[in-house]
Design a protein around this motif. Structure first.
Motif, PDB file in Angstrom:
ATOM      1  N   TRP A 106       0.838  -1.198   0.000  1.00  0.00           N
ATOM      2  CA  TRP A 106       0.000   0.000   0.000  1.00  0.00           C
ATOM      3  C   TRP A 106       0.874   1.250   0.000  1.00  0.00           C
ATOM      4  O   TRP A 106       0.586   2.220  -0.711  1.00  0.00           O
ATOM      5  CB  TRP A 106      -0.904   0.003   1.223  1.00  0.00           C
ATOM      6  N   ARG A 107       1.944   1.209   0.818  1.00  0.00           N
ATOM      7  CA  ARG A 107       2.864   2.359   0.868  1.00  0.00           C
ATOM      8  C   ARG A 107       3.556   2.548  -0.469  1.00  0.00           C
ATOM      9  O   ARG A 107       3.715   3.678  -0.938  1.00  0.00           O
ATOM     10  CB  ARG A 107       3.895   2.151   1.976  1.00  0.00           C
ATOM     11  N   TRP A 114       0.007   5.803   3.303  1.00  0.00           N
ATOM     12  CA  TRP A 114      -0.711   4.528   3.291  1.00  0.00           C
ATOM     13  C   TRP A 114       0.109   3.403   3.918  1.00  0.00           C
ATOM     14  O   TRP A 114      -0.223   2.223   3.751  1.00  0.00           O
ATOM     15  CB  TRP A 114      -1.122   4.174   1.870  1.00  0.00           C
ATOM     16  N   LEU A 119      -1.665   4.268   8.941  1.00  0.00           N
ATOM     17  CA  LEU A 119      -3.032   3.761   9.095  1.00  0.00           C
ATOM     18  C   LEU A 119      -3.372   3.410  10.537  1.00  0.00           C
ATOM     19  O   LEU A 119      -4.553   3.303  10.883  1.00  0.00           O
ATOM     20  CB  LEU A 119      -3.232   2.523   8.224  1.00  0.00           C
ATOM     21  N   PRO A 467      -3.412   8.430  -4.933  1.00  0.00           N
ATOM     22  CA  PRO A 467      -3.267   8.229  -3.483  1.00  0.00           C
ATOM     23  C   PRO A 467      -4.270   8.995  -2.633  1.00  0.00           C
ATOM     24  O   PRO A 467      -4.450   8.655  -1.453  1.00  0.00           O
ATOM     25  CB  PRO A 467      -1.827   8.695  -3.216  1.00  0.00           C
ATOM     26  N   ILE A 500      -9.551   2.249   6.023  1.00  0.00           N
ATOM     27  CA  ILE A 500      -9.472   3.067   4.802  1.00  0.00           C
ATOM     28  C   ILE A 500     -10.420   4.254   4.909  1.00  0.00           C
ATOM     29  O   ILE A 500     -10.056   5.399   4.625  1.00  0.00           O
ATOM     30  CB  ILE A 500      -9.804   2.211   3.558  1.00  0.00           C
ATOM     31  N   HIS A 503      -9.297   6.683   7.646  1.00  0.00           N
ATOM     32  CA  HIS A 503      -8.087   7.383   7.227  1.00  0.00           C
ATOM     33  C   HIS A 503      -8.414   8.461   6.194  1.00  0.00           C
ATOM     34  O   HIS A 503      -7.939   9.604   6.300  1.00  0.00           O
ATOM     35  CB  HIS A 503      -7.123   6.345   6.643  1.00  0.00           C
ATOM     36  N   TRP A 504      -9.230   8.124   5.203  1.00  0.00           N
ATOM     37  CA  TRP A 504      -9.544   9.087   4.156  1.00  0.00           C
ATOM     38  C   TRP A 504     -10.356  10.252   4.714  1.00  0.00           C
ATOM     39  O   TRP A 504     -10.096  11.414   4.389  1.00  0.00           O
ATOM     40  CB  TRP A 504     -10.306   8.403   3.023  1.00  0.00           C
TER      41      TRP A 504
END
Length: 509
Positions: A106-107, A114, A119, A467, A500, A503-504
């Motif tokens: 993910w990073r 990410w 996270l 991203p 997710i 975080h978003w």
């Protein structure tokens, strides 16, 4: 009918419920959440023991794959929740973040924001653990996570003891850093009842927010695109066309629904859209590609020497993650997983022993390399879709599945289970050769219900979303759900999907 919002969330599944709560915390923004299904009304949803029987009920999309060559040409049923709360109303309630290194991909795809470390606050913000074994646990989030103790089945305790005797480390739980080892499952259960994401994030405390509107029974047809922006969503509500406008559109319809909505709107692989009779507005070759899912072998079944007590939790009480080349190795992300079910658990078409007379060890691969795809066959929301996960297409998956099966047998035949095991009835002692094992796996490998990856996030131009999770080619459309996952984490993906969304939404503040 016309509606207008500042933020419109499409899909009230796990991610959508989180977003509705977090985005509506800003009282100046009008937030809409639309869902094709309705509020839960079936009391069986709340009963943790009833989850295996919830499939194919009216609130299940009940998707089906095309025949899979490497699983004996079987068609696999894919249950997905068509209900407020989404698939969190159907799944087995295990809460597993994944190993920290699972998020290295993910990073690499989205940058440091990410990484697992980035996270971690989102995981913690979502969780409320019943006990604390590590400082990484969340304490006061909306989603309760129960760490079982005395409720754990004696069969599962013996299975855990067998794993430890074979070298597997003892873990405090699945969410304290290391993942390889043995422990009872962390479960999204409170007071003996399932807690869906709708229970945790929507009801009852935010339903009276004046700036939040939740519309159920609303089936989205397509996005209206003008000049690089989504100006509205066309949907069907109570048999009539609904025209829903918003300044920002967030697709949270899941790994199937989100890419399908993009493709029905003309965003996707040009040739696939052409075959479906859809005009291509934005060429995006990876929409619907990169489809990933976990498989479990159902299963390595043992007739019990004594009656198997009914689970006090949810039947499948303990996932055991292992490094197949060394059960005692705790570092890094494990490559196989076992699960002890205190009941007979076998694939469709095979005869199960009577309930209470057997237990099962399931087995699977944590990081499958096979990649599938899905495409629509027509422009309408009711046109069939082609779901082809390409299960076991990659040789790595087939080879690692054999290792997982042999690990299940090693645990199942260990002396720690002598008091419970009478004999192996599935597949039976005659199955020993690699060919026979492969044939058995082909007949019993079944979805673990973790589809993801079909709107891949990345920094490269071929990725579906960038991203920031913005759809490439559109200024105001985002995808926030399991479809953005670049590479599937080790375990059940619901915890990661919640993170997710947390975080978003936090990144917008």
């Amino acid at each position: 009918m016309k509606l207008h919002f500042d933020d419109l969330i499409i899909g009230a599944g796990s991610a959508g419920c989180v977003l509705a709560r977090r985005l509506s915390e800003d009282g100046s923004r009008r937030v809409g959440l639309v869902e094709a299904g309705h509020w839960p009304g079936d009391p069986d949803i709340a009963d943790p023991l009833k989850w295996p029987a919830l499939q194919n009920r009216p609130y299940d999309w009940a998707y089906r794959t095309v025949p899979q060559p490497f699983t004996a040409n079987r068609i696999h049923g894919w249950s997905r929740g068509c209900i407020v709360g989404g698939s969190s109303c159907l799944h087995a309630m295990a809460h597993v973040r994944g190993h920290p290194t699972d998020f290295d991909a993910w990073r690499e795809a989205g940058g440091e924001s990410w990484s697992y470390e980035a996270l971690l606050p989102a995981f913690r913000r979502s969780e409320s653990f019943s006990a604390f074994t590590h400082s990484w646990h969340g304490a006061d989030g909306p989603l309760p996570v129960h760490l079982p103790d005395e409720e754990v089945s004696p069969v599962v305790r013996a299975y855990i003891a067998a794993g430890q005797a074979l070298g597997a480390p003892a873990l405090p739980d699945h969410n304290s850093g290391d993942l390889a080892g043995t422990t009872p499952n962390s479960l999204t259960i409170r007071n003996g009842r399932r807690v869906s994401l709708a229970d945790a994030y929507l009801t009852p405390d935010i339903l009276d927010r004046e700036n939040l509107t939740i519309v159920t029974g609303c089936e989205t047809e397509r996005l209206v695109i003008e000049g690089g922006r989504v100006t509205a969503v066309l949907a069907v509500l109570d048999g009539e066309t609904a025209h829903i406008e918003a300044n920002r559109i967030i697709l949270s319809a899941g790994a199937i629904g989100s890419p399908l909505l993009l493709m029905r709107s003309g965003i996707g692989p040009q040739e696939a859209l052409k075959r479906a009779g859809i005009a291509c507005r934005i060429e995006s070759s990876e929409v619907g590609e990169n489809l990933q899912d976990h498989l479990l072998g159902l299963g390595n079944v043992y007739r019990a020497r004594q009656p198997v007590p009914v689970s006090q939790l949810q039947h499948s009480e303990s996932l055991m993650y292992l490094n197949s080349d060394d059960f005692g190795r705790a570092d890094g992300s494990p490559d196989i997983v076992l699960a002890c079910v205190v009941a007979p658990s076998i694939a469709d078409g095979l005869q199960a022993p009577p309930f209470g007379s057997a237990f099962t060890i399931l087995f699977g691969v944590t990081h499958p390399r096979s990649r599938g795809r899905l495409v629509p066959t027509g422009p309408g929301r009711n046109d069939p879709i082609i779901i082809d996960p390409r299960y076991l297409e990659h040789e790595y998956d087939r080879a690692t599945f054999r290792k997982a099966f042999r690990a299940a047998r090693a645990v199942g035949h260990h002396p720690a289970l002598d008091a419970w095991r009478a004999e192996e009835v599935q597949p039976g002692s005659a199955v020993q050769s690699e060919r026979d094992i492969d044939d058995f796996i082909a007949r019993v490998a079944s979805t673990h219900h973790h589809p993801c990856g079909t709107c891949r996030m990345g920094s490269d131009g071929a990725s579906v979303v960038d991203p920031d999770l913005r759809v490439r080619g559109l200024d105001n459309a985002y995808v926030v759900d399991a479809s953005i996952i670049p590479r599937i984490p080790s375990g059940p993906i619901n915890a990661a999907v919640v993170a997710i969304a947390e975080h978003w939404s936090a990144s917008l503040r």
